[in-house]
Design a protein around this motif. Structure first.
Motif, mmCIF file in Angstrom:
data_model
loop_
_atom_site.group_PDB
_atom_site.id
_atom_site.type_symbol
_atom_site.label_atom_id
_atom_site.label_comp_id
_atom_site.label_asym_id
_atom_site.label_seq_id
_atom_site.Cartn_x
_atom_site.Cartn_y
_atom_site.Cartn_z
ATOM 1 N N GLY A 144 -2.827 34.969 9.371
ATOM 2 C CA GLY A 144 -2.512 34.799 7.961
ATOM 3 C C GLY A 144 -3.389 33.768 7.273
ATOM 4 O O GLY A 144 -4.447 33.375 7.776
ATOM 5 N N VAL A 145 -2.940 33.329 6.105
ATOM 6 C CA VAL A 145 -3.658 32.316 5.318
ATOM 7 C C VAL A 145 -3.023 30.958 5.593
ATOM 8 O O VAL A 145 -1.827 30.768 5.375
ATOM 9 N N VAL A 146 -3.836 30.021 6.078
ATOM 10 C CA VAL A 146 -3.373 28.682 6.433
ATOM 11 C C VAL A 146 -4.350 27.667 5.837
ATOM 12 O O VAL A 146 -5.565 27.792 6.016
ATOM 13 N N VAL A 147 -3.826 26.661 5.144
ATOM 14 C CA VAL A 147 -4.649 25.606 4.553
ATOM 15 C C VAL A 147 -4.325 24.289 5.242
ATOM 16 O O VAL A 147 -3.147 23.958 5.420
ATOM 17 N N ARG A 148 -5.359 23.546 5.603
ATOM 18 C CA ARG A 148 -5.174 22.259 6.253
ATOM 19 C C ARG A 148 -6.083 21.207 5.636
ATOM 20 O O ARG A 148 -7.200 21.503 5.211
ATOM 21 N N ARG A 149 -5.574 19.999 5.619
ATOM 22 C CA ARG A 149 -6.374 18.845 5.205
ATOM 23 C C ARG A 149 -7.230 18.408 6.381
ATOM 24 O O ARG A 149 -6.747 18.290 7.513
ATOM 25 N N LEU A 150 -8.515 18.163 6.117
ATOM 26 C CA LEU A 150 -9.442 17.798 7.180
ATOM 27 C C LEU A 150 -9.627 16.292 7.232
ATOM 28 O O LEU A 150 -9.944 15.668 6.212
ATOM 29 N N ASP A 151 -9.454 15.713 8.417
ATOM 30 C CA ASP A 151 -9.783 14.305 8.580
ATOM 31 C C ASP A 151 -11.291 14.178 8.770
ATOM 32 O O ASP A 151 -12.035 15.167 8.676
ATOM 33 N N ALA A 152 -11.779 12.965 9.030
ATOM 34 C CA ALA A 152 -13.221 12.731 9.076
ATOM 35 C C ALA A 152 -13.910 13.593 10.124
ATOM 36 O O ALA A 152 -14.926 14.240 9.860
#
Length: 316
Positions: free
Chosen positions: A162-170
């Motif tokens: 499916g569609v998954v959004v994640r915040r990226l760390d450094a």
């Protein structure tokens, strides 16, 4: 994959071929040594080892010899691990690595996997580039193994369904650069992603990435670098979705995730601009943003023709 290389189920009888293959790959990197019985005794009966963990193993055979391998096993909570993935140097560029990874991921998804993970020695830079092009990003801290090779390993991962959004760390942001560049190229945008990754690392922006069925196919940036009197504001930039992932709700998911990230950062007033009449404009209007106006000729294409931009704002 070369025409004569065949993927098949791995067998315990492949032990000699697996051991020779892994040994050859490790020998390419100084300090990597194999202590077969002390550290990797499972190689003597690897198919049974994976079967005992509920996983599976494959071998790539060419001319009666093992030239590639990969395994996968469940980790729990919907995650599966890619393990023991190797090919001989002579197979690089043939498509064999992509075929091996695809069969492992496909098996895991068929068993209900919603995420894939893998560990890769920090010295295996070629492998890192391959995994990053296949939409994996750094997903956790480095782990140290108490082995003769003094191994340190990167943790990579990605969602698969499916569609998954994640915040990226450094670390994740830097490892995502190859895919972000590909997305920007597909969307006709600029590819200054190394700078964005650096800004994310020092807190000047929030970088979000979106996966569609295991492919990193969308991104958006939340700019946080505001003057002292504007630290309640943030600017949404670089909202892009690769053509193959459009009309799946990716743009909406990215925009909503950026709004949620803004609130987490204490920002309650957002701005956004995009090409007049473009997809971003339609999305903003559908998501309750207010149109501030349009500036004709805001940017110019390579042909020198001016392109208007629509400006929008939203209070959270």
């Amino acid at each position: 994959m070369t025409a004569s290389a065949v993927l098949r189920a791995g067998r315990d009888e492949d032990a000699a071929g697996f051991i020779a293959l892994i040994g050859a790959c490790w020998a390419e990197y100084p300090g990597c040594v194999m202590d077969l019985d002390g550290e990797v005794p499972e190689l003597r009966a690897l198919a049974s080892y994976f079967a005992g963990q509920g996983g599976a193993l494959w071998a790539a055979e060419q001319g009666g010899c093992v030239v590639g391998m990969v395994g996968t096993r469940p980790l729990g909570d919907g995650a599966w691990e890619v393990c023991k993935m190797y090919t001989y140097a002579s197979q690089r560029g043939s498509g064999l690595a992509q075929a091996l990874l695809a069969v492992a991921e496909g098996h895991a998804r068929g068993q209900g996997a919603t995420a894939m993970r893998l560990w890769s020695d920090t010295r295996f830079d070629r492998a890192h580039r391959f995994y990053e092009k296949c939409s994996y990003v750094r997903a956790g801290p480095i782990r140290a193994l108490d082995d003769l090779s003094h191994s340190l390993e990167f943790d990579y991962g990605k969602p698969t369904v499916g569609v998954v959004v994640r915040r990226l760390d450094a670390a994740a942001a830097v490892s995502a650069v190859p895919r972000l560049v590909a997305i920007a190229s597909a969307c006709g945008g600029l590819a200054g992603w190394k700078g964005v990754a650096s800004q994310a690392a020092i807190g000047q922006c929030v970088l979000l990435a979106g996966w569609c069925d295991g492919v990193l196919a969308g991104t958006v940036t939340l700019g946080l670098e505001m003057a002292a009197g504007g630290r309640h504001r943030a600017a949404i930039r670089g909202l892009m979705v690769a053509p193959g992932a459009r009309r799946r709700g990716m743009g909406r998911a990215l925009l909503r995730a950026a709004e949620a990230a803004a609130l987490e950062e204490g920002r309650d007033l957002l701005t956004l601009d995009g090409p007049e009449g473009g997809a971003a404009e339609r999305l903003c209007l559908a998501e309750g943003w207010m149109r501030l106006g349009v500036i004709a000729g805001w940017s110019r294409g390579a042909d020198g023709v001016g392109v208007g931009a629509g400006f929008f704002w939203k209070r959270l």
